[in-house]
Design an enzyme around this catalytic site. Structure first.
Site, PDB file in Angstrom:
ATOM      1  N   GLN B 132       0.803  -1.314  -0.276  1.00  7.95           N
ATOM      2  CA  GLN B 132      -0.133  -0.268  -0.115  1.00  7.95           C
ATOM      3  C   GLN B 132       0.544   1.656   0.813  1.00  7.95           C
ATOM      4  OE1 GLN B 132      -2.140   0.709   3.499  1.00  7.95           O
ATOM      5  NE2 GLN B 132      -4.150   1.555   2.668  1.00  7.95           N
ATOM      6  N   GLY B 133       0.743   2.033  -0.865  1.00  5.91           N
ATOM      7  CA  GLY B 133       1.386   3.307  -1.408  1.00  5.91           C
ATOM      8  C   GLY B 133       0.635   4.337  -0.521  1.00  5.91           C
ATOM      9  N   SER B 135       1.339   6.185   2.705  1.00  3.01           N
ATOM     10  CA  SER B 135       1.813   7.716   3.319  1.00  3.01           C
ATOM     11  C   SER B 135       3.343   8.163   2.833  1.00  3.01           C
ATOM     12  CB  SER B 135       2.437   7.133   5.005  1.00  3.01           C
ATOM     13  OG  SER B 135       1.203   6.279   5.492  1.00  3.01           O
ATOM     14  N   GLU B 251      -9.802  -1.688   5.624  1.00  2.00           N
ATOM     15  CA  GLU B 251      -8.481  -1.853   5.802  1.00  2.00           C
ATOM     16  C   GLU B 251      -8.499  -1.476   7.438  1.00  2.00           C
ATOM     17  OE1 GLU B 251      -5.191   0.720   5.026  1.00  2.00           O
ATOM     18  OE2 GLU B 251      -4.020   0.377   7.395  1.00  2.00           O
TER      19      GLU B 251
HETATM   20  C1  LIG Z   1       3.838  -1.050  11.062  1.00  3.59           C
HETATM   21  C2  LIG Z   1       3.954   0.003  10.464  1.00  3.59           C
HETATM   22  C3  LIG Z   1       2.993  -0.409   8.760  1.00  3.59           C
HETATM   23  C4  LIG Z   1       2.683   0.833   8.365  1.00  3.59           C
HETATM   24  N1  LIG Z   1       1.991   0.206   6.396  1.00  3.59           N
HETATM   25  C5  LIG Z   1       1.909   0.907   5.841  1.00  3.59           C
HETATM   26  C6  LIG Z   1       2.214   0.514   4.297  1.00  3.59           C
HETATM   27  O1  LIG Z   1       2.252   0.045   4.088  1.00  3.59           O
HETATM   28  N2  LIG Z   1       1.312   1.991   3.773  1.00  3.59           N
HETATM   29  C7  LIG Z   1       1.053   2.955   3.979  1.00  3.59           C
HETATM   30  O2  LIG Z   1       1.461   3.782   3.398  1.00  3.59           O
HETATM   31  N3  LIG Z   1       1.344   3.283   5.497  1.00  3.59           N
HETATM   32  C8  LIG Z   1       1.821   2.944   5.972  1.00  3.59           C
HETATM   33  N4  LIG Z   1       2.058   3.251   7.883  1.00  3.59           N
HETATM   34  C9  LIG Z   1       2.351   3.980   8.086  1.00  3.59           C
HETATM   35  C10 LIG Z   1       0.938   5.012   8.789  1.00  3.59           C
HETATM   36  O3  LIG Z   1      -0.365   4.774   7.981  1.00  3.59           O
HETATM   37  C11 LIG Z   1       0.835   6.006   9.155  1.00  3.59           C
HETATM   38  O4  LIG Z   1       2.581   6.041   9.944  1.00  3.59           O
HETATM   39  C12 LIG Z   1       0.586   6.707  10.061  1.00  3.59           C
HETATM   40  O5  LIG Z   1      -0.750   6.929   9.420  1.00  3.59           O
HETATM   41  C13 LIG Z   1       0.495   8.056  10.613  1.00  3.59           C
HETATM   42  O6  LIG Z   1       1.022   9.033  10.035  1.00  3.59           O
HETATM   43  P1  LIG Z   1       2.530   9.274  10.526  1.00  3.59           P
HETATM   44  O7  LIG Z   1       3.485   8.542  10.349  1.00  3.59           O
HETATM   45  O8  LIG Z   1       3.222  10.720   9.195  1.00  3.59           O
HETATM   46  O9  LIG Z   1       2.807  10.811  12.136  1.00  3.59           O
HETATM   47  P2  LIG Z   1       2.007  11.444  11.683  1.00  3.59           P
HETATM   48  O10 LIG Z   1       1.140  12.018  11.318  1.00  3.59           O
HETATM   49  O11 LIG Z   1       3.412  12.423  11.438  1.00  3.59           O
HETATM   50  O12 LIG Z   1       1.865  11.837  13.074  1.00  3.59           O
HETATM   51  C14 LIG Z   1       2.426  12.334  14.371  1.00  3.59           C
HETATM   52  C15 LIG Z   1       2.094  12.183  15.295  1.00  3.59           C
HETATM   53  O13 LIG Z   1       0.928  13.327  15.824  1.00  3.59           O
HETATM   54  C16 LIG Z   1      -0.370  12.592  15.875  1.00  3.59           C
HETATM   55  N5  LIG Z   1      -1.659  13.465  14.995  1.00  3.59           N
HETATM   56  C17 LIG Z   1      -1.059  13.919  13.990  1.00  3.59           C
HETATM   57  N6  LIG Z   1      -2.147  14.232  12.847  1.00  3.59           N
HETATM   58  C18 LIG Z   1      -3.143  14.991  14.251  1.00  3.59           C
HETATM   59  C19 LIG Z   1      -4.671  15.258  14.354  1.00  3.59           C
HETATM   60  N7  LIG Z   1      -4.745  16.083  13.325  1.00  3.59           N
HETATM   61  N8  LIG Z   1      -5.230  15.212  14.844  1.00  3.59           N
HETATM   62  C20 LIG Z   1      -4.452  14.600  16.488  1.00  3.59           C
HETATM   63  N9  LIG Z   1      -3.136  13.732  16.267  1.00  3.59           N
HETATM   64  C21 LIG Z   1      -2.387  13.359  15.451  1.00  3.59           C
HETATM   65  C22 LIG Z   1      -0.273  11.004  15.258  1.00  3.59           C
HETATM   66  O14 LIG Z   1      -1.582  10.681  15.994  1.00  3.59           O
HETATM   67  C23 LIG Z   1       0.606  10.699  15.493  1.00  3.59           C
HETATM   68  O15 LIG Z   1       0.545  10.432  17.119  1.00  3.59           O
HETATM   69  C24 LIG Z   1       2.648   2.341   8.385  1.00  3.59           C
HETATM   70  C25 LIG Z   1       2.503   1.881  10.034  1.00  3.59           C
HETATM   71  C26 LIG Z   1       3.795   2.030  10.854  1.00  3.59           C
HETATM   72  C27 LIG Z   1       3.823   1.724  11.927  1.00  3.59           C
END
Ligand SMILES: Cc1cc2nc3c(=O)[nH]c(=O)nc-3n(C[C@H](O)[C@H](O)[C@H](O)COP(=O)(O)OP(=O)(O)OC[C@H]3O[C@@H](n4cnc5c(N)ncnc54)[C@H](O)[C@@H]3O)c2cc1C
Lengths: 373, 402
Positions: B132-133, B135, B251
């Site tokens: 899945q692409g 993030s 999902e």
């Molecule tokens: C093990 C694992 C597997 C994954 N696999 C995939 C995958 O296959 N494909 C894919 O596309 N993605 C994948 N992800 C990515 C995942 O969907 C993102 O990590 C997630 O959506 C959070 O985005 P970020 O990491 O940029 O964190 P950020 O969005 O930068 O968040 C940082 C912190 O801020 C908080 N935050 C952010 N915005 C808000 C808000 N509006 N209100 C309150 N709090 C907020 C978050 O809860 C978090 O605690 C994976 C992640 C993990 C950990």
């Protein structure tokens, strides 16, 4: 988990849920609840009569004794909706007294009392004592045989609606073992009742002094069944308190959400701030958990073993859910939350009452540990 | 459809039970991933791919999906039974999670006939692994702001940019990809399109990322003038956000239609009871400590509540107040509970809670410690718990947007 827990929902439960939702909303708007806070009786006699006419007092009584022949599972949605609208009165006490007579009464007592209780005679439960122990078999009030009668002594506490009740179901210690007697309130001498000041102002709670009360030994429920009856009462009461708390949690959350949707600070609705949004979501999620447990307990209530586990889980979860929701409700209303006019206090006081009747969340978890671990 | 008899179901159950008893390999001799996000080695990958294929060939995966695309064409009830028997036999997870649980149902739901024919069978058989692409390094929770570019060039699309945290990215043949096709759209959502994008093309590079456990499981994916065919576009250009939102419903389990099996081992608080018997406190089993018991019972209550939601969700009068509530909260509740179960399992070990996988004296080979660290995969991945609370607050309780 040994068995997979499940929920079923009967046609009758669905109908009662629907009818009770409308009835309670119409009959118990919050202005009415508030007007009853200073009323001596604490409930509306006309509404009581309507509930009796609807057959609600007869739900869990078998047809042969004048009841409808369903079970406590069908009482649950009714009490849940009463809890939702903070309705008070002798409904639960009367329902529980009937259960005690059913489980622990003699045939004559069933004939004598059940039909009347179904028809609207009111009963109160006198099970608690000044020691405050949740164990209902810890009974220090006494009954002593004197010929064909029983002389009662001691003091009961937290007797809800004792003043309004026609009948009192009293636990006493007879010949060293717990026993139950059912007596006419008229048998109490003047001055036997003292109204207690309790945290939930929707409730009318009394102390009952039994000294000098003498009743016929026909008032004694079957002594061979008294432990069974007390255990049953405890679980029935826990189930219905869970229902009341679930209903309370639902409306407490709605009430708070409503404020978060309207009140503005810093130019924004306060519900947009996550410091408020996320805890209220947690409260909601906790309530949903409690409700699933409640209807699981209702469904399994008559199952040996499973019924007890499910009921204790429900009471524990509902207690935590309502306490948290109501505690946050006060905080999230700010200065207004600190006022008597804000309904948050009604819910918080309600939750403290319900938690402290028939065991709080931790008490039920400790019982569950004994059952599950 | 004709009524399915209890007997038919119970026969199916016995057959499934017998098959899983016979074919489930308990101890392959190396540690198996507890979730699809923990597939770090080729050995694990190959084992799990074979396992999924075997389950599919036996008819116990996708039994509920249409026959014409490679499914079993049976009622959902049969697949539920097969999944239950798989769990009873303690079978390993299904590998191709993103294919099975998000891309597959999505393609069946919104895809064209051609897309269904092309992709579904390979998803079930584990021949085609999906990733899945969504993030990106700069856009995670704010998915709608994704900036990876897809530009039309003749019949093709040309991709540039980077995706990150791509689970199984290094193993995948296809990616469900959210990319920006119109940087000048009236709002950020309208500029997005959705692709079923091949991974084995020039200009697509995956770089493994090391997880907090020290193992591998996801990658950063780079696109440098990567050329993919025109028919990779799913749905209409500019409607990617709509498709992405539907994907997230699958999902997060808000929508059903998955082909069964499980891609994460459920954590059951009862399993901690055994651990609590082994671990000691004050010379006695930790299980005799009333504080430990209280916490354990609390977790059991919550685990059971979650299980009951599944039942209550089908009883209309008991969900009509807020119909979306149980479905929208299940991801939050399940993943946070799982994290707390692992955390508690560590703390009750006393000093030995500080051991880790590889230490011979660690309880249960350090499973709880590793499980705890890995449990964040689900509280972060798929939309963080904080984002889930926003969603519940806004879509269930009707609170204003943050
Ligand atoms: C093990 C694992 C597997 C994954 N696999 C995939 C995958 O296959 N494909 C894919 O596309 N993605 C994948 N992800 C990515 C995942 O969907 C993102 O990590 C997630 O959506 C959070 O985005 P970020 O990491 O940029 O964190 P950020 O969005 O930068 O968040 C940082 C912190 O801020 C908080 N935050 C952010 N915005 C808000 C808000 N509006 N209100 C309150 N709090 C907020 C978050 O809860 C978090 O605690 C994976 C992640 C993990 C950990």
């Amino acid at each position: 988990m040994s068995k997979r827990a499940t929920i079923g929902f009967s046609e009758e439960q669905a109908q009662l849920l629907e009818v009770a939702t409308t009835f309670c909303r119409d009959k118990s708007p919050v202005e009415k609840v508030r007007s009853l806070l200073s009323d001596d009786r604490g409930y509306d006699e006309a509404i009581w009569t309507e509930m009796a006419e609807l057959g609600w007092l007869a739900i869990a009584v078998p047809e042969e004794f004048g009841g409808i022949g369903l079970g406590l599972a069908e009482v649950v949605p009714v009490v849940e909706q009463m809890g939702r609208t903070l309705m008070a009165g002798p409904f639960v006490g009367t329902t529980l007294a009937a259960q005690a007579v059913l489980v622990g009464g003699t045939d004559e007592q069933k004939q004598k009392y059940l039909a009347d209780l179904c028809a609207g005679k009111k009963a109160a439960l006198a099970l608690s004592e000044p020691h405050g122990d949740w164990d209902l078999t810890h009974v220090e009030c006494k009954a002593e045989r004197a010929g064909d009668s029983l002389k009662l002594s001691g003091r009961k506490t937290f007797v809800e609606n004792a003043e309004a009740a026609d009948l009192l179901l009293v636990s006493v210690s007879l010949e060293g073992a717990p026993a139950l007697v059912i007596i006419d309130r008229g048998a109490l001498p003047d001055g036997a009742l003292r109204r207690e000041t309790v945290i939930d102002e929707t409730r009318r709670s009394y102390q009952v002094t039994l000294d000098g009360v003498e009743v016929s030994s026909a008032a004694l429920l079957d002594p061979a069944k008294s432990i069974e009856a007390l255990t049953h009462l405890d679980l029935c009461a826990s189930l219905l308190l869970s229902a009341e708390m679930c209903g309370g949690a639902a409306s407490c959350i709605d009430y708070t959400v409503d404020y978060l949707q309207t009140r503005k600070q810093f130019g924004k609705k306060i519900g947009s701030y996550q410091a408020l949004k996320h805890p209220i979501v947690d409260a909601h999620v906790g309530y949903e958990q409690a409700r699933s447990h409640l209807y699981c307990a209702a469904f399994n209530f008559t199952q040996q073993g499973e019924g007890e586990v499910a009921t204790r889980m429900a009471k524990s979860q509902a207690g935590d859910a309502l306490s948290y929701a109501a505690d946050r409700a006060i905080q999230f209303h700010g200065g207004f939350g600190f006022t008597y006019d804000c309904d948050a206090q009604l819910y918080r006081r309600r939750s403290l009452w319900c938690e402290n009747q028939h065991g709080d969340a931790a008490y039920h978890r400790s019982k569950l540990a004994g059952l599950l671990l | 459809m004709s009524e399915i008899s209890e007997q038919e179901l119970s026969e199916y159950r016995s057959e499934a039970a017998a098959w899983f008893a016979e074919n489930t390999e308990a101890e392959p001799g190396f540690m198996l991933p507890l979730t699809f996000m923990e597939v770090g080695t080729d050995q694990q990958f190959n084992f799990l791919r074979d396992w999924q294929n075997k389950v599919y060939e036996a008819g116990y995966l996708g039994a509920n999906w249409p026959k014409e695309y490679g499914g079993g064409g049976l009622d959902q009830k049969f697949q539920n039974i097969a999944t239950e028997e798989m769990a009873k036999a303690n079978g390993p997870i299904m590998l191709n999670a993103i294919g099975l649980n998000w891309a597959g149902p999505l393609i069946l739901d919104m895809g064209t006939e051609d897309e269904r024919k092309r992709y579904i069978k390979g998803i079930l058989s584990a021949e085609d692994i999906w990733c899945q692409g969504f993030s990106e390094p700069e856009n995670g929770s704010d998915l709608g702001n994704a900036q990876t570019k897809a530009v039309r060039d003749g019949d093709d699309w040309v991709l540039n940019g980077s995706k990150i945290w791509t689970t199984q990215g290094n193993f995948a043949k296809y990616m469900i990809l959210l990319a920006r096709t119109n940087p000048d759209a009236p709002n950020k959502y309208a500029g997005l399109s959705f692709f079923l994008s091949p991974m084995q093309v020039e200009g697509v590079e995956t770089v493994p990322i090391r997880k907090l456990t020290g193992e591998y499981g996801f990658t950063q994916t780079f696109f440098t003038d990567a050329r993919i065919p025109g028919d990779s576009l799913m749905g209409k250009e500019g409607e990617g956000w709509l498709v992405a939102m539907r994907t997230l419903e699958y999902e997060r389990g808000v929508k059903g239609g998955q082909p069964g099996g499980y891609v994460m081992r459920a954590s059951d608080p009862m399993e901690i009871v055994d651990l609590a018997r082994k671990a000691t406190r004050g010379g006695k089993p930790a299980l005799e400590d009333p504080v430990i018991k209280d916490k354990l019972v609390q977790l059991m209550i919550e685990a059971r509540g979650l299980q009951l939601h599944g039942k209550r969700g089908h009883i209309q009068p008991l969900v009509q107040d807020k119909p979306a509530s149980l479905a929208l909260s299940s991801k939050l509740v399940a993943t946070e509970l799982s994290r707390r179960i692992y955390e508690f399992a560590m703390t009750l070990q006393g000093q030995r809670g500080a051991y880790y996988v590889g230490e011979p004296d660690a309880y249960d080979e350090g499973l709880w410690q590793r499980g705890y660290l890995n449990s964040f995969s689900a509280t972060i991945g798929g939309g963080t718990s904080q984002i889930q609370r926003n969603i519940i607050g806004e879509h269930v309780l009707g609170l204003p947007k943050s």
